[in-house]
Motif scaffolding. Structure first.
Motif, mmCIF file in Angstrom:
data_model
loop_
_atom_site.group_PDB
_atom_site.id
_atom_site.type_symbol
_atom_site.label_atom_id
_atom_site.label_comp_id
_atom_site.label_asym_id
_atom_site.label_seq_id
_atom_site.Cartn_x
_atom_site.Cartn_y
_atom_site.Cartn_z
ATOM 1 N N HIS A 225 0.476 -0.725 0.109
ATOM 2 C CA HIS A 225 -0.158 0.097 0.504
ATOM 3 C C HIS A 225 0.904 1.616 0.198
ATOM 4 O O HIS A 225 0.445 1.668 -0.767
ATOM 5 C CB HIS A 225 -1.188 0.282 1.106
ATOM 6 C CG HIS A 225 -1.496 1.201 1.425
ATOM 7 N ND1 HIS A 225 -1.761 1.851 2.392
ATOM 8 C CD2 HIS A 225 -2.789 1.512 0.262
ATOM 9 C CE1 HIS A 225 -2.159 3.183 2.189
ATOM 10 N NE2 HIS A 225 -3.692 2.631 1.291
ATOM 11 N N ILE A 226 1.776 1.525 1.072
ATOM 12 C CA ILE A 226 2.463 2.876 0.799
ATOM 13 C C ILE A 226 3.418 2.230 -0.480
ATOM 14 O O ILE A 226 3.625 4.314 -1.075
ATOM 15 C CB ILE A 226 3.448 2.343 2.313
ATOM 16 C CG1 ILE A 226 2.904 2.823 3.439
ATOM 17 C CG2 ILE A 226 4.152 3.345 1.967
ATOM 18 C CD1 ILE A 226 3.020 2.181 4.529
ATOM 19 N N LEU A 251 7.168 7.168 2.030
ATOM 20 C CA LEU A 251 7.863 6.571 1.118
ATOM 21 C C LEU A 251 7.959 5.667 1.030
ATOM 22 O O LEU A 251 7.635 5.407 0.273
ATOM 23 C CB LEU A 251 8.467 7.967 0.642
ATOM 24 C CG LEU A 251 7.955 9.010 0.857
ATOM 25 C CD1 LEU A 251 8.541 10.710 0.793
ATOM 26 C CD2 LEU A 251 6.307 9.750 0.194
ATOM 27 N N GLU A 252 8.691 4.939 1.544
ATOM 28 C CA GLU A 252 9.753 3.743 1.995
ATOM 29 C C GLU A 252 9.473 2.500 2.856
ATOM 30 O O GLU A 252 9.416 3.569 4.447
ATOM 31 C CB GLU A 252 10.808 4.312 1.590
ATOM 32 C CG GLU A 252 12.050 3.012 1.143
ATOM 33 C CD GLU A 252 13.146 3.008 0.474
ATOM 34 O OE1 GLU A 252 13.637 2.368 0.374
ATOM 35 O OE2 GLU A 252 13.734 4.771 0.545
ATOM 36 N N VAL A 253 9.526 1.785 3.089
ATOM 37 C CA VAL A 253 9.428 1.079 4.646
ATOM 38 C C VAL A 253 10.227 -0.608 3.822
ATOM 39 O O VAL A 253 10.311 -0.792 2.871
ATOM 40 C CB VAL A 253 8.252 0.679 4.785
ATOM 41 C CG1 VAL A 253 6.965 1.652 4.769
ATOM 42 C CG2 VAL A 253 7.386 -0.407 3.730
ATOM 43 N N LEU A 281 9.735 2.087 9.213
ATOM 44 C CA LEU A 281 9.653 3.111 7.736
ATOM 45 C C LEU A 281 11.377 4.012 7.678
ATOM 46 O O LEU A 281 12.079 3.886 8.467
ATOM 47 C CB LEU A 281 9.040 4.352 8.989
ATOM 48 C CG LEU A 281 7.715 3.421 9.557
ATOM 49 C CD1 LEU A 281 6.744 4.909 10.245
ATOM 50 C CD2 LEU A 281 6.434 2.700 8.582
ATOM 51 N N LYS A 282 11.629 3.486 6.622
ATOM 52 C CA LYS A 282 13.058 4.317 5.925
ATOM 53 C C LYS A 282 13.148 5.741 5.218
ATOM 54 O O LYS A 282 13.582 6.231 5.251
ATOM 55 C CB LYS A 282 13.330 3.025 4.622
ATOM 56 C CG LYS A 282 13.195 1.864 6.111
ATOM 57 C CD LYS A 282 13.550 0.810 4.777
ATOM 58 C CE LYS A 282 15.223 1.417 4.362
ATOM 59 N NZ LYS A 282 15.902 -0.185 2.796
ATOM 60 N N ARG A 283 11.264 6.093 5.036
ATOM 61 C CA ARG A 283 11.968 7.228 4.454
ATOM 62 C C ARG A 283 10.237 7.912 4.383
ATOM 63 O O ARG A 283 9.606 7.360 4.170
ATOM 64 C CB ARG A 283 11.919 7.536 2.566
ATOM 65 C CG ARG A 283 12.563 8.504 2.019
ATOM 66 C CD ARG A 283 12.898 8.490 0.880
ATOM 67 N NE ARG A 283 13.836 10.022 0.537
ATOM 68 C CZ ARG A 283 14.449 10.079 0.484
ATOM 69 N NH1 ARG A 283 15.480 10.385 1.586
ATOM 70 N NH2 ARG A 283 14.443 11.819 -0.329
ATOM 71 N N LEU A 284 10.740 9.174 5.152
ATOM 72 C CA LEU A 284 8.755 9.726 5.511
ATOM 73 C C LEU A 284 9.059 11.363 4.899
ATOM 74 O O LEU A 284 9.978 12.146 4.556
ATOM 75 C CB LEU A 284 8.656 10.032 7.100
ATOM 76 C CG LEU A 284 9.198 8.435 7.362
ATOM 77 C CD1 LEU A 284 10.263 8.106 8.170
ATOM 78 C CD2 LEU A 284 7.994 8.649 8.410
ATOM 79 N N ASP A 296 16.774 10.975 9.946
ATOM 80 C CA ASP A 296 17.207 12.499 10.136
ATOM 81 C C ASP A 296 15.915 12.418 10.725
ATOM 82 O O ASP A 296 15.703 13.514 11.537
ATOM 83 C CB ASP A 296 16.719 12.887 8.621
ATOM 84 C CG ASP A 296 18.383 12.611 8.493
ATOM 85 O OD1 ASP A 296 19.418 12.723 8.929
ATOM 86 O OD2 ASP A 296 18.529 13.115 6.506
ATOM 87 N N PHE A 297 14.226 11.788 10.466
ATOM 88 C CA PHE A 297 13.302 12.177 10.583
ATOM 89 C C PHE A 297 13.075 11.616 12.480
ATOM 90 O O PHE A 297 12.625 13.154 12.846
ATOM 91 C CB PHE A 297 11.674 11.333 10.475
ATOM 92 C CG PHE A 297 10.902 11.339 10.499
ATOM 93 C CD1 PHE A 297 10.121 12.426 9.869
ATOM 94 C CD2 PHE A 297 10.085 10.798 11.517
ATOM 95 C CE1 PHE A 297 8.267 12.557 10.657
ATOM 96 C CE2 PHE A 297 8.703 11.341 12.172
ATOM 97 C CZ PHE A 297 8.090 11.492 11.903
#
Length: 310
Positions: A225-226, A251-253, A281-284, A296-297
């Motif tokens: 889904h993501i 955006l990426e998991v 969660l790898k990119r948010l 970074d998040f």
């Protein structure tokens, strides 16, 4: 001998196809694209990517809101084209337009038909967990992506594939396939084969209601889904902050192991429990901010272990 072509397309996906056709030596006598629309903070009118690319190539561009009027139909017919090439144009073509070119109209569609006819084939393929998709060149007819197919290329879909990466792979594969198909039509050797009547699926338009992440799904389904909605429109959850809830796109998991309540933060590195297993969660992207890595998040946002994401 080159063909006299009309190209009809609008988004970024269509631009490599237009450029490849021109580089192959075909005469593109006119480009049709969606009208400029107001966008951005200043609400200034923006031309479509195809419109801008065609102007840079010195090709006439037409942007009618509809092709149904007698005036527009005559203007199209007067081009006396051998072939019309359609790649994500965005307007329904009347039968008179389909019939006007000597060789008809062909379409480069981003799926392996009859699976994922319709508006969002790239996203739907990932969201459904398909292992492979592709691009096909078909003869256009009145039905929605129902025409016979003459050429195909397959592209693998992996657990790391997002709609963005698949878009880029398909548009480049489609450009090469399209040039080959036009060459076959030019030589009179192109053969169109009717689509199967089995395995028909429709890639319906994405809706706002389906963009919120449902953590009760399995980790595999959450990832699909993501990734299917990344980078646009983006799947999201709400995060509580001192100023109230804010929306965060994922955006990426990556799939991972872990057990907890659906949506529960399981560690200090963004491991989130799903209905079965977990995802990391790898990119948010927080609303109003740029996309960033999970590390970074966490430097500017607090998501401690035990919090349940909504």
């Amino acid at each position: 001998m080159s063909l006299k072509l009309v190209f009809m397309g609008s988004p970024d996906f269509s631009v490599p196809c237009l450029k490849a056709i021109v580089e192959a030596g075909h005469e593109v006598v006119c480009v049709y694209s969606q009208p400029p629309r107001r966008a951005g903070r200043g609400k200034e009118e923006r031309k479509t990517p195809v419109h801008a690319a065609a102007e840079a190539l010195g090709i006439e561009v037409r942007t009618p809101k509809s092709l149904k009027s007698e005036e527009e139909l005559k203007a199209f017919a007067d081009l006396n084209a051998d072939l019309a090439v359609v790649v994500a144009y965005g307007l329904i073509l009347p039968q008179a337009v389909l019939d006007a070119p000597r060789l008809g109209c062909i379409n480069a569609h981003a799926s392996l038909l009859p699976r994922w006819r319709g508006a969002a084939p790239i996203q739907r393929a990932i969201m459904a967990g398909d292992d492979v998709t592709g691009v096909q060149i078909m003869q256009m007819e009145a039905g929605l992506d129902t025409g016979p197919v003459m050429a195909s290329v397959e592209v693998e879909v992996t657990p790391c594939t997002t709609a963005g990466s698949l878009h880029d792979a398909l548009c480049m594969a489609g450009a090469s396939l399209l040039v080959d198909a036009i060459s076959q039509l030019e030589s009179g050797v192109g053969v169109f084969v009717p689509q199967s009547t089995e395995g028909i699926e429709y890639a319906h338009k994405l809706t706002n209601e389906e963009t919120r992440i449902d953590w009760s799904l399995s980790a595999n389904e959450v990832r699909q889904h993501i990734h299917g909605l990344s980078p646009f429109p983006g799947a999201w959850f709400e995060m509580e902050t001192p100023k109230g809830p804010v929306r965060v796109k994922v955006l990426e998991v990556a799939d991972s192991s872990g057990t907890g309540n659906a949506g529960e933060v399981l560690d200090d590195s963004l491991l989130i429990a799903c209905g079965e297993n977990a995802v990391r969660l790898k990119r948010l992207q927080r609303a109003g901010k740029s996309a960033m890595s999970g590390e970074d998040f966490l430097r500017g946002n607090d998501l401690p272990e035990g919090v349940i994401l909504a």
